[in-house]
Design an enzyme around this catalytic site. Structure first.
Site, PDB file in Angstrom:
ATOM      1  N   ASP A  52       0.818  -1.211   0.000  1.00 46.92           N
ATOM      2  CA  ASP A  52       0.000   0.000   0.000  1.00 46.92           C
ATOM      3  C   ASP A  52       0.854   1.266   0.000  1.00 46.92           C
ATOM      4  OD1 ASP A  52      -2.226  -1.628   0.132  1.00 46.92           O
ATOM      5  OD2 ASP A  52      -2.393  -1.493   2.315  1.00 46.92           O
ATOM      6  N   TYR A 110       6.304  -9.897   7.331  1.00 48.11           N
ATOM      7  CA  TYR A 110       6.120  -8.461   7.531  1.00 48.11           C
ATOM      8  C   TYR A 110       6.590  -8.081   8.923  1.00 48.11           C
ATOM      9  CZ  TYR A 110       3.182  -7.578   3.388  1.00 48.11           C
ATOM     10  OH  TYR A 110       2.713  -7.418   2.113  1.00 48.11           O
TER      11      TYR A 110
END
Length: 505
Positions: A52, A110
């Protein structure tokens, strides 16, 4: 034409995410433009993870196709001379033309960083989320542990996310604090839109004492975005890397309070078959589980998937589409049994080969390779058979209840039998004879000799299981005195009859 794989790192601060957009510059756009200029041909990259706006990466992956003759491993150096300083290609290499970064099994990692102190630090503001309220990292770590495993993460997905299936597997979720920095590390099979940022926002609430750690279980069960915490800011998130599977897993297990299953993939490489055992599943989740796991097996190379619903044998509806796949009835696994009619005094031990054409040889730990070879030859096309590995054979041998025998004629192994000692009975786990030696009465001889062994052991019954469509075996067992005791399981099957590339999209 060749396909080149790149490993990428970038600072996402100045970009509107990975994927091309009309309202701002993106990583994909910069790469396409720079590669096209370098290679002097139109280039369109395919990314593994569409990060994103504002999200960083230390190990994203992308591929592109080119006809340029520049060596693949040199492209990264030439490309980095043209890229802006906040994007770097860490490596480049040639991969097969069919290799796709989003169609391979992989583990994504992540990290979400939280600067937890009274006053913000300017040099860290672009790479961490600042939180001045003291956070309890121990409670956050405990809360994160409830996320590990296969779950429906619908509560942790932004409502406008496009994923129909919200089930994902988390392999690791940890929280570590070093000085003022709290790092949330999450490894998973894949992630939903904003999933990691919503998890981070929820764990922050736990750290603040708004939620107890156990509340994460309730959030998962709710399957409602409103039940979870806020979406944490993008700047704290970094895609650390992707680890691609180099060897197909032989077994995949999914287990939580709503379902439990096993996907057996041992036979995919050679026979293109997979077997799915659904031990239990909540009614509302059943269709989705069947569609999802079947599709996973097909993506992994299966052409046929056999499914046994151990909870309800009639829950699968023949002809109904489960995702891409309609199932049909395959067969039943039947239990058969025979009372041992020989007396102990008249029974012979298996070590005696008088009056038998086949010589029985008990398998030792050093003979697992030839045993597995003949076993897999015999059972190659037999319904509901599985490929036997040497590791599995050795596990049988160290269990005193199991006995493995090779049947030999003139020192050549032509058949086998596996026996299991059970209370009151001797079970024939499996038996078989090589194709060129069938029709000589060897299989019946194995049954007769096994009954003698059972009598010697003081067993009252012989038992075995057989597929309902294996009519030659059923006829043999009936003629030897075995009777049908009932159905053990029902199997359904689907085949991949559609275009594989279309199914993988």
């Amino acid at each position: 034409m060749k396909r080149v794989k790149m490993v990428l790192a970038y600072d996402g601060t100045n970009y509107c995410g990975w994927q091309f957009q009309s309202n701002g510059i993106t990583i994909e756009e910069v790469l396409n433009r720079t590669l096209s200029e370098l290679l002097r041909e139109p280039v369109a990259v395919i990314g593994a993870s569409r990060t994103d706006s504002g999200v960083h990466a230390e190990g994203n992956v992308a591929v592109f196709d080119t006809e340029n003759r520049m060596p693949a491993d040199k492209i990264c150096f030439a490309l980095n001379q043209r890229l802006p300083e906040d994007i770097r290609v860490l490596s480049s290499q040639e991969v097969p033309l069919g290799w796709h970064p989003r169609k391979q099994n992989c583990v994504k990692t992540y990290e979400y960083r939280i600067l937890n102190r009274k006053i913000d630090m300017p040099t860290l503001r672009l790479y961490s989320h600042f939180c001045y309220f003291p956070l309890n990292e121990h409670h956050m770590r405990k809360a994160a542990s409830y996320l590990v495993g296969e779950h429906d993460f619908k509560s942790f997905c932004t409502a406008r996310g496009q994923a129909e299936d919200t089930v994902r597997t988390i392999y690791r979720a940890d929280v570590v604090k070093e000085r003022d920095m709290i790092t949330i590390t999450i490894k998973g099979s894949g992630f939903l839109y904003n999933m990691v940022r919503i998890i981070a926002g929820t764990l922050i609430k736990v750290g603040m004492g708004v939620y107890p750690p156990e509340h994460v279980e309730e959030i998962l069960a709710a399957r409602n975005r409103k039940a979870a915490g806020p979406t944490a800011p993008a700047r704290g998130l970094t895609l650390i890397g992707l680890e691609y599977e180099t060897e197909l897993k032989k077994k995949i297990i999914g287990k939580n309070r709503d379902w439990e299953y096993q996907l057996i993939q041992t036979e995919i490489p050679e026979k293109k078959k997979a077997y799915l055992f659904i031990n239990r599943c909540r009614e509302d989740d059943f269709d989705g589980l069947l569609a999802r796991v079947t599709h996973q097996a097909m993506r992994n190379g299966a052409r046929q998937v056999y499914v046994c619903d151990k909870e309800k044998d009639d829950r699968i509806v023949p002809g109904k589409d489960y995702g891409y796949y309609p199932f049909s009835y395959g067969y039943d696994m039947l239990a058969m049994r025979k009372r041992v009619t020989l007396s102990d005094g008249g029974a012979e031990d298996v070590s005696s080969d008088q009056a038998f054409q086949g010589v029985w040889e008990k398998v030792s730990i050093w003979q697992t390779s030839p045993f597995c070879s003949i076993y897999n030859q015999v059972f190659y096309a037999v319904p509901n058979s599985a490929t036997l590995t040497e590791k599995e054979a050795r596990e049988y041998l160290v269990n005193s209840r199991w006995q493995l025998f090779l049947i030999k004629i003139r020192d050549r192994a032509v058949g086998f039998v596996i026996l299991v000692d059970k209370e009151g009975e001797l079970e024939i786990d499996s038996l078989g004879v090589l194709k060129e030696y069938r029709g000589r009465g060897l299989a019946r001889e194995i049954l007769e000799r096994t009954e003698m062994t059972a009598a010697k052991m003081g067993k009252e019954f012989l038992s075995l299981t057989v597929a309902s469509i294996n009519t030659p075996a059923i006829s043999l067992y009936k003629s030897a005195g075995f009777e049908h005791e009932g159905m053990i399981s029902r199997w359904y099957v689907t085949e991949d009859g559609r275009d594989r590339e279309a199914l993988r999209k």
